[in-house]
Design an enzyme around this catalytic site. Structure first.
Site, PDB file in Angstrom:
ATOM      1  N   LYS A 206      19.864  -6.509  20.115  1.00 39.86           N
ATOM      2  CA  LYS A 206      21.182  -5.925  20.369  1.00 39.86           C
ATOM      3  C   LYS A 206      21.484  -5.897  21.860  1.00 39.86           C
ATOM      4  O   LYS A 206      22.557  -6.297  22.296  1.00 39.86           O
ATOM      5  CB  LYS A 206      21.253  -4.511  19.781  1.00 39.86           C
ATOM      6  CG  LYS A 206      22.628  -3.863  19.912  1.00 39.86           C
ATOM      7  CD  LYS A 206      22.653  -2.458  19.318  1.00 39.86           C
ATOM      8  CE  LYS A 206      22.521  -2.479  17.828  1.00 39.86           C
ATOM      9  NZ  LYS A 206      22.691  -1.141  17.213  1.00 39.86           N
ATOM     10  N   GLU A 212       9.565  -7.008  24.122  1.00 42.83           N
ATOM     11  CA  GLU A 212       8.765  -7.909  23.301  1.00 42.83           C
ATOM     12  C   GLU A 212       9.557  -9.167  22.931  1.00 42.83           C
ATOM     13  O   GLU A 212       9.057 -10.290  23.026  1.00 42.83           O
ATOM     14  CB  GLU A 212       8.313  -7.196  22.018  1.00 42.83           C
ATOM     15  CG  GLU A 212       7.510  -5.935  22.262  1.00 42.83           C
ATOM     16  CD  GLU A 212       8.366  -4.681  22.244  1.00 42.83           C
ATOM     17  OE1 GLU A 212       7.865  -3.634  21.810  1.00 42.83           O
ATOM     18  OE2 GLU A 212       9.538  -4.752  22.682  1.00 42.83           O
ATOM     19  N   GLY A 267      19.251  -0.878  13.610  1.00 42.57           N
ATOM     20  CA  GLY A 267      18.437  -2.075  13.422  1.00 42.57           C
ATOM     21  C   GLY A 267      17.770  -2.152  12.072  1.00 42.57           C
ATOM     22  O   GLY A 267      17.721  -3.209  11.431  1.00 42.57           O
ATOM     23  N   ARG A 268      17.244  -1.026  11.579  1.00 37.24           N
ATOM     24  CA  ARG A 268      16.510  -1.051  10.311  1.00 37.24           C
ATOM     25  C   ARG A 268      17.434  -1.131   9.100  1.00 37.24           C
ATOM     26  O   ARG A 268      16.976  -1.214   7.961  1.00 37.24           O
ATOM     27  CB  ARG A 268      15.596   0.170  10.222  1.00 37.24           C
ATOM     28  CG  ARG A 268      16.294   1.513  10.392  1.00 37.24           C
ATOM     29  CD  ARG A 268      15.251   2.593  10.677  1.00 37.24           C
ATOM     30  NE  ARG A 268      15.841   3.901  10.923  1.00 37.24           N
ATOM     31  CZ  ARG A 268      16.321   4.296  12.105  1.00 37.24           C
ATOM     32  NH1 ARG A 268      16.309   3.455  13.139  1.00 37.24           N
ATOM     33  NH2 ARG A 268      16.808   5.510  12.265  1.00 37.24           N
ATOM     34  N   GLU A 353      10.842   5.555  10.331  1.00 34.64           N
ATOM     35  CA  GLU A 353      11.583   5.594  11.587  1.00 34.64           C
ATOM     36  C   GLU A 353      12.833   6.455  11.451  1.00 34.64           C
ATOM     37  O   GLU A 353      13.285   7.074  12.414  1.00 34.64           O
ATOM     38  CB  GLU A 353      11.968   4.172  12.020  1.00 34.64           C
ATOM     39  CG  GLU A 353      12.517   4.092  13.434  1.00 34.64           C
ATOM     40  CD  GLU A 353      12.619   2.664  13.949  1.00 34.64           C
ATOM     41  OE1 GLU A 353      13.762   2.147  14.017  1.00 34.64           O
ATOM     42  OE2 GLU A 353      11.577   2.071  14.268  1.00 34.64           O
ATOM     43  N   HIS A 384      -7.635  -3.493  -6.521  1.00 29.28           N
ATOM     44  CA  HIS A 384      -9.008  -3.831  -6.131  1.00 29.28           C
ATOM     45  C   HIS A 384      -9.287  -3.413  -4.691  1.00 29.28           C
ATOM     46  O   HIS A 384     -10.193  -3.945  -4.052  1.00 29.28           O
ATOM     47  CB  HIS A 384      -9.239  -5.328  -6.333  1.00 29.28           C
ATOM     48  CG  HIS A 384      -9.169  -5.728  -7.773  1.00 29.28           C
ATOM     49  ND1 HIS A 384     -10.256  -5.699  -8.610  1.00 29.28           N
ATOM     50  CD2 HIS A 384      -8.121  -6.120  -8.538  1.00 29.28           C
ATOM     51  CE1 HIS A 384      -9.893  -6.071  -9.827  1.00 29.28           C
ATOM     52  NE2 HIS A 384      -8.599  -6.335  -9.811  1.00 29.28           N
ATOM     53  N   LYS A 512       8.810   2.749  24.579  1.00 29.23           N
ATOM     54  CA  LYS A 512       9.355   1.693  25.439  1.00 29.23           C
ATOM     55  C   LYS A 512       9.323   2.101  26.906  1.00 29.23           C
ATOM     56  O   LYS A 512       8.957   1.314  27.782  1.00 29.23           O
ATOM     57  CB  LYS A 512      10.802   1.379  25.034  1.00 29.23           C
ATOM     58  CG  LYS A 512      10.941   0.704  23.686  1.00 29.23           C
ATOM     59  CD  LYS A 512      12.414   0.457  23.374  1.00 29.23           C
ATOM     60  CE  LYS A 512      12.602  -0.196  22.017  1.00 29.23           C
ATOM     61  NZ  LYS A 512      14.032  -0.413  21.698  1.00 29.23           N
TER      62      LYS A 512
END
Length: 550
Positions: A206, A212, A267-268, A353, A384, A512
């Site tokens: 954005k 990153e 964002g999510r 979040e 398992h 951040k």
């Protein structure tokens, strides 16, 4: 005392949590012949069964009363109408508008966002067609064969999850790659596989400043420019999803290849937006449109169904009941469909979040648990691995089982085995195996009495572990849209019930800020003395080892 704990319905729930501490789900089924009928909902092409939960009629009615007391209807209307319910960032929350087919204007700060969304969808469709029809070519005139999507968090998890879930709906020959980790190993492994002359990079950020993402983007750009020995190649091989036009232009991306992001979409919750460009490129625009339609179907259900028949409302109330009143601080997502392998990780970000908070909307410290830790895995793999914990540990972990009636393949015998396990596991978590049953089984093996006594405690499963079951007809773009929207609205409702802001993420921002400061120290090789001794010691060790090897 917060305003929620002062409600009469909260006090009623607290009383019920104490008085019903010995509630047994299997006994409830024995006493209620129509328990499944009373505690399941069918909608379109899915079924939601919540009968295997620690609830009865009295508890359910108290939970619905609590939702009413929290004025859920009013809060839902505020969100859909574009009121700025994200108070700490002064933003609206309108990811639902991204998937709405309504032509009715929706005004926000003087702009009709319906038009903005419509225009962006047209742009996504045109770009998708240009790639598929080989009108948009690489710098050397070759068609695009690989797409590398670079983002992090919501800019990555949604598109990767959807593409991973829908390989049977792929309409292009494109190979999709997703890069989110700033550890260069992930990006370099992708660059080793692709041809710079036929690769398209999608940079999703954005602000176009996310550390990153931009670190990976710059490395990818250097790789491409090194091959062509010309910066102009960037215009044919890079597109951006961003709101920072200046930063994107400085990177070298053509204005024609910039797709919009808006601050009213978190964002999510953004896979419905241009963040979904990788999805459209992979499954085609028509299938992407079907994904949107599935999400909108749930929007209609969420806004129109009464609370007692409203799937995301009930999902949220049950999670609230388990985590806040029964102190079950973990919840597991168990898809029995290989295509949904990344769905638990996607929901993990979306829910934790959003609702991993410790202060109320008015800034008070909360005195009660909020959202449970969310985790999960493909069901058969989990059986398992960690199902031992689910069945026999002292912890109670509410589970969501997700399965399909029809598979996206023609190996019917496999699906029968898969779904037999699907149904058996939720049943087993509820019923368990009693001590008397274990003893009877062991005695039937002609074991000595002392052997029976020694083995029996280890084989007992106490059961009474709650679960929901979501059964869809078939995993399609439409049904996947439904699934995602169900959980999105569950998350919203949880925030209302917990009296927290679900749509900010200051915990992410803290990391951040700290990382930027430490990165500066590493770059300059100057350790600040006003930090804790652990951080100083770790940085000194790191730099010393680097200098030794350098």
């Amino acid at each position: 005392m917060t305003r929620r704990t002062a409600l009469a319905s909260w006090k009623k729930l607290a009383e019920l949590a104490s008085s019903q501490a010995n509630f047994n789900i299997q006994q409830a089924f024995n006493q209620e012949p129509k328990r499944f009928d009373n505690y399941h909902i069918t909608l379109d092409n899915l079924l939601f069964d919540y009968s295997k939960n620690l609830i009865n009629e009295e508890i359910f009615e108290a939970l619905i009363s609590y939702a009413i007391d929290c004025q859920l209807d009013r809060e839902r209307t505020r969100m859909f109408s574009g009121e700025k319910i994200n108070k700490t960032e002064n933003r609206a929350v309108l990811h639902t508008a991204l998937r709405s087919a309504s032509a009715e204007p929706l005004w926000l700060d003087g702009s009709n966002i319906r038009e903005q969304v419509k225009n962006e969808l047209i742009k996504i469709e045109q770009f998708t067609n240009a790639i598929h029809e080989k009108h948009h070519l690489g710098y050397s005139g070759k068609p695009i064969t690989d797409v590398v999507s670079i983002g992090v968090g919501g800019s990555n998890l949604g598109p990767e999850m959807v593409c991973n879930a829908l390989p049977h709906y792929q309409v292009s020959e494109l190979t999709m790659h997703f890069v989110s980790n700033v550890d260069a190993a992930q990006l370099l492994s992708v660059l080793d596989k692709v041809n710079p002359e036929t690769t398209l990079f999608i940079i999703s950020s954005k602000t176009f400043t996310t550390s990153e993402t931009m670190t990976n983007a710059k490395t990818a750009k250097a790789w491409l420019v090194s091959h062509f020995a010309n910066e102009k190649a960037v215009t044919q091989h890079f597109v951006a999803v961003s709101s920072n036009l200046q930063k994107v232009a400085e990177f070298g991306i053509s204005p024609d290849n910039i797709f919009a992001m808006w601050d009213w979409v978190g964002g999510r919750f953004s896979l419905w937006s241009a963040i979904a460009l990788p999805i459209a490129l992979y499954i085609g625009f028509d299938h992407f449109q079907s994904l949107l339609e599935g999400g909108e179907n749930i929007d209609h259900h969420f806004t129109q169904a009464p609370l007692t028949q409203n799937i995301p409302v009930i999902m949220a109330l049950l999670s609230f009941w388990h985590a806040t009143f029964l102190d079950n601080q973990s919840q597991v997502i168990l898809p029995y469909d290989q295509a949904l392998a990344k769905f638990p990780a996607y929901l993990q970000q979306a829910e934790m979040e959003s609702n991993g908070k410790s202060v109320s909307t008015s800034g008070e410290d909360l005195t009660y648990p909020t959202v449970a830790a969310l985790w999960g895995e493909i069901g058969i793999n989990g059986q398992h691995a960690f199902y031992q914990f689910l069945h026999q540990s002292v912890s109670t972990v509410p589970a969501d089982f997700i399965g399909s009636i029809y598979p996206n393949h023609n190996q019917d015998s496999h699906h029968e085995v898969l779904m037999a396990n699907f149904f058996a596991q939720s049943q087993g978590l509820m019923t368990g195996v009693s001590s008397s049953q274990v003893i009877e089984q062991l005695q039937a093996q002609d074991l000595k009495q002392e052997q029976v006594r020694a083995l029996a405690p280890h084989k007992v499963h106490k059961g009474n572990k709650p679960s929901n079951t979501i059964l869809i007809d078939k995993l399609t773009p439409y049904s996947l849209g439904q699934l995602v929207a169900l959980y999105e609205h569950k998350i919203f409702c949880q925030g209302v019930f917990l009296d927290i802001h679900s749509f900010d993420q200051w915990g992410v921002e803290l990391g951040k800020v700290l990382a930027n400061d430490i990165q500066s120290q590493l770059k300059n090789q100057e350790i600040k003395q006003n930090q804790d001794s652990s951080t100083q010691g770790l940085l000194r060790h790191f730099l010393f080892k680097q200098q030794q090897s350098g």
